[in-house]
Write a protein that holds these residues in place. Structure first.
Motif, PDB file in Angstrom:
ATOM      1  N   ARG A   1       0.848  -1.196   0.000  1.00 55.21           N
ATOM      2  CA  ARG A   1       0.000   0.000   0.000  1.00 55.21           C
ATOM      3  C   ARG A   1       0.884   1.246   0.000  1.00 55.21           C
ATOM      4  N   GLN A   2       1.528   1.492  -1.142  1.00 53.88           N
ATOM      5  CA  GLN A   2       2.485   2.593  -1.271  1.00 53.88           C
ATOM      6  C   GLN A   2       2.149   3.415  -2.519  1.00 53.88           C
ATOM      7  N   GLU A   3       0.945   3.903  -2.570  1.00 55.45           N
ATOM      8  CA  GLU A   3       0.462   4.661  -3.725  1.00 55.45           C
ATOM      9  C   GLU A   3       1.418   5.800  -4.072  1.00 55.45           C
ATOM     10  N   GLY A   4       1.664   5.970  -5.365  1.00 59.47           N
ATOM     11  CA  GLY A   4       2.467   7.096  -5.832  1.00 59.47           C
ATOM     12  C   GLY A   4       3.892   7.078  -5.338  1.00 59.47           C
ATOM     13  N   ARG A   5       4.529   5.893  -5.362  1.00 57.23           N
ATOM     14  CA  ARG A   5       5.887   5.717  -4.819  1.00 57.23           C
ATOM     15  C   ARG A   5       5.965   6.217  -3.375  1.00 57.23           C
ATOM     16  N   GLY A   6       4.870   5.989  -2.642  1.00 56.40           N
ATOM     17  CA  GLY A   6       4.864   6.265  -1.216  1.00 56.40           C
ATOM     18  C   GLY A   6       4.334   7.619  -0.809  1.00 56.40           C
ATOM     19  N   ILE A   7       3.888   8.467  -1.779  1.00 56.61           N
ATOM     20  CA  ILE A   7       3.451   9.818  -1.406  1.00 56.61           C
ATOM     21  C   ILE A   7       1.942   9.921  -1.213  1.00 56.61           C
ATOM     22  N   GLY A   8       1.196   8.878  -1.599  1.00 60.26           N
ATOM     23  CA  GLY A   8      -0.247   8.890  -1.416  1.00 60.26           C
ATOM     24  C   GLY A   8      -0.991   9.301  -2.679  1.00 60.26           C
ATOM     25  N   LEU A   9      -2.275   8.952  -2.720  1.00 61.58           N
ATOM     26  CA  LEU A   9      -3.080   9.155  -3.921  1.00 61.58           C
ATOM     27  C   LEU A   9      -3.275  10.634  -4.250  1.00 61.58           C
TER      28      LEU A   9
ATOM     29  N   TYR B   1       9.467  12.699 -11.437  1.00 59.56           N
ATOM     30  CA  TYR B   1      10.332  12.930 -10.286  1.00 59.56           C
ATOM     31  C   TYR B   1      10.426  14.425  -9.971  1.00 59.56           C
ATOM     32  N   ALA B   2      10.529  15.250 -11.007  1.00 61.13           N
ATOM     33  CA  ALA B   2      10.567  16.696 -10.794  1.00 61.13           C
ATOM     34  C   ALA B   2       9.250  17.186 -10.194  1.00 61.13           C
ATOM     35  N   ALA B   3       8.141  16.575 -10.584  1.00 61.70           N
ATOM     36  CA  ALA B   3       6.849  16.960 -10.020  1.00 61.70           C
ATOM     37  C   ALA B   3       6.804  16.671  -8.528  1.00 61.70           C
ATOM     38  N   ASN B   4       7.304  15.507  -8.117  1.00 60.18           N
ATOM     39  CA  ASN B   4       7.364  15.206  -6.685  1.00 60.18           C
ATOM     40  C   ASN B   4       8.205  16.243  -5.946  1.00 60.18           C
ATOM     41  N   ALA B   5       9.356  16.576  -6.524  1.00 60.61           N
ATOM     42  CA  ALA B   5      10.250  17.544  -5.885  1.00 60.61           C
ATOM     43  C   ALA B   5       9.578  18.912  -5.766  1.00 60.61           C
TER      44      ALA B   5
ATOM     45  N   LEU C   1       8.269  16.750  -1.996  1.00 61.84           N
ATOM     46  CA  LEU C   1       8.214  15.332  -1.648  1.00 61.84           C
ATOM     47  C   LEU C   1       9.416  14.604  -2.228  1.00 61.84           C
ATOM     48  N   PRO C   2       9.803  13.464  -1.640  1.00 63.10           N
ATOM     49  CA  PRO C   2      10.927  12.706  -2.184  1.00 63.10           C
ATOM     50  C   PRO C   2      10.589  12.081  -3.530  1.00 63.10           C
ATOM     51  N   GLU C   3      11.617  11.835  -4.343  1.00 65.51           N
ATOM     52  CA  GLU C   3      11.406  11.161  -5.620  1.00 65.51           C
ATOM     53  C   GLU C   3      10.749   9.802  -5.416  1.00 65.51           C
ATOM     54  N   ASP C   4      11.200   9.087  -4.402  1.00 68.93           N
ATOM     55  CA  ASP C   4      10.658   7.764  -4.107  1.00 68.93           C
ATOM     56  C   ASP C   4      10.706   7.572  -2.598  1.00 68.93           C
ATOM     57  N   ALA C   5       9.538   7.560  -1.976  1.00 67.05           N
ATOM     58  CA  ALA C   5       9.453   7.480  -0.515  1.00 67.05           C
ATOM     59  C   ALA C   5       9.276   6.058  -0.010  1.00 67.05           C
ATOM     60  N   ARG C   6       9.383   5.072  -0.880  1.00 66.64           N
ATOM     61  CA  ARG C   6       9.068   3.707  -0.468  1.00 66.64           C
ATOM     62  C   ARG C   6      10.179   3.079   0.370  1.00 66.64           C
TER      63      ARG C   6
ATOM     64  N   THR D   1      16.234   6.707 -11.837  1.00 65.59           N
ATOM     65  CA  THR D   1      16.417   5.597 -10.895  1.00 65.59           C
ATOM     66  C   THR D   1      16.921   4.322 -11.560  1.00 65.59           C
ATOM     67  N   GLN D   2      17.507   4.469 -12.750  1.00 63.34           N
ATOM     68  CA  GLN D   2      18.211   3.376 -13.417  1.00 63.34           C
ATOM     69  C   GLN D   2      17.378   2.112 -13.601  1.00 63.34           C
ATOM     70  N   HIS D   3      16.094   2.275 -13.894  1.00 66.62           N
ATOM     71  CA  HIS D   3      15.278   1.112 -14.227  1.00 66.62           C
ATOM     72  C   HIS D   3      15.823   0.456 -15.503  1.00 66.62           C
ATOM     73  N   THR D   4      15.733  -0.855 -15.557  1.00 71.81           N
ATOM     74  CA  THR D   4      16.248  -1.591 -16.709  1.00 71.81           C
ATOM     75  C   THR D   4      15.186  -1.627 -17.804  1.00 71.81           C
ATOM     76  N   LEU D   5      15.124  -0.532 -18.543  1.00 73.07           N
ATOM     77  CA  LEU D   5      14.218  -0.382 -19.669  1.00 73.07           C
ATOM     78  C   LEU D   5      15.031   0.111 -20.869  1.00 73.07           C
ATOM     79  N   PRO D   6      14.586  -0.124 -22.106  1.00 72.31           N
ATOM     80  CA  PRO D   6      15.377   0.243 -23.288  1.00 72.31           C
ATOM     81  C   PRO D   6      15.378   1.751 -23.523  1.00 72.31           C
ATOM     82  N   LEU D   7      16.402   2.447 -23.003  1.00 71.83           N
ATOM     83  CA  LEU D   7      16.450   3.903 -23.048  1.00 71.83           C
ATOM     84  C   LEU D   7      16.427   4.435 -24.480  1.00 71.83           C
ATOM     85  N   ALA D   8      17.198   3.826 -25.377  1.00 70.64           N
ATOM     86  CA  ALA D   8      17.261   4.338 -26.751  1.00 70.64           C
ATOM     87  C   ALA D   8      15.884   4.307 -27.405  1.00 70.64           C
TER      88      ALA D   8
END
Length: 211
Positions: A96-104, A121-125, A129-134, A196-203
């Motif tokens: 139960r960590q909605e919005g990377r921990g910031i709430g709905l 992430y800039a919107a959280n800042a 709020l933290p980028e990821d509060a989880r 946050t360096q997620h392993t997704l195809p950046l190119a």
């Protein structure tokens, strides 16, 4: 290994899961006593977990999981995870960590800022709020209560694996999820790679963003 309080199973119930695309399976839902954050997190046990089960830590996303919002990839990841874990045997922890921990409400405020051009992430800042509060201490407690000390983690997020390891859970392998790109979430996915360096195809995501 850090000294974290032990949690215990509270109740177990069998539930048939049925998805809109026709996929279905049965699951055992487990609740817990003693979770440090006091939230009502849930373990979804699927298939026949072996000595090293496949595990996903899935953070609650009302907009994506329930309403099918295309602004994120949460709903498709949840659907994929259930089938992949059921096929191999393992556990999905629904946290139960909605919005990377910031709430709905804060998440929807961040959406409004994203509509003005900020990334997630800039919107959280901008909201202070933290980028990821989880924090995954409760997840480690839940795994311990289920007798899981080693696992393969279904995730694109290296922070999840790092936190679990720091909490005494052996992560043997991090298994990437699929890539669920829409016209509405490509900038969100690209931000996850850059911030946050997620392993997704950046190119590929960069090309789609530019297009």
């Amino acid at each position: 290994m850090p000294d974290i309080p032990a949690a215990t199973p509270r109740a177990r119930v069998r539930v048939p899961l049925r998805f809109a695309d026709g996929y279905g399976t049965d699951a055992e839902l487990v609740t817990f006593h003693g979770l440090t954050d006091g939230r009502e997190h849930l373990a979804v046990v699927l298939g026949e977990p072996g000595p090293v089960p496949l595990v996903r830590l899935h953070s609650e996303c009302l907009t994506g999981d329930v309403f099918g919002s295309a602004r994120c990839d949460c709903g498709p990841q949840l659907r994929e995870a259930v089938e992949r874990i059921a096929g191999r045997g393992g556990v999905l922890l629904y946290l139960r960590q909605e919005g990377r921990g910031i709430g709905l409400y804060n998440k929807l405020d961040a959406y409004a800022l994203q509509d003005q051009g900020l990334d997630t992430y800039a919107a959280n800042a901008a909201l202070g709020l933290p980028e990821d509060a989880r924090d995954y201490t409760a997840a480690a407690q839940m795994l311990g209560a289920l007798g899981i000390t080693e696992l393969d983690l279904l995730s694109n997020n290296p922070d999840k694996a790092e936190q679990l390891r720091s909490l005494g859970i052996a992560v043997r392998d991090r298994v990437p999820t699929g890539v669920f790109t829409t016209a509405h979430n490509v900038r969100y996915l690209r931000a996850k790679v850059l911030h946050t360096q997620h392993t997704l195809p950046l190119a590929e995501l960069t090309e789609l963003t530019a297009g």
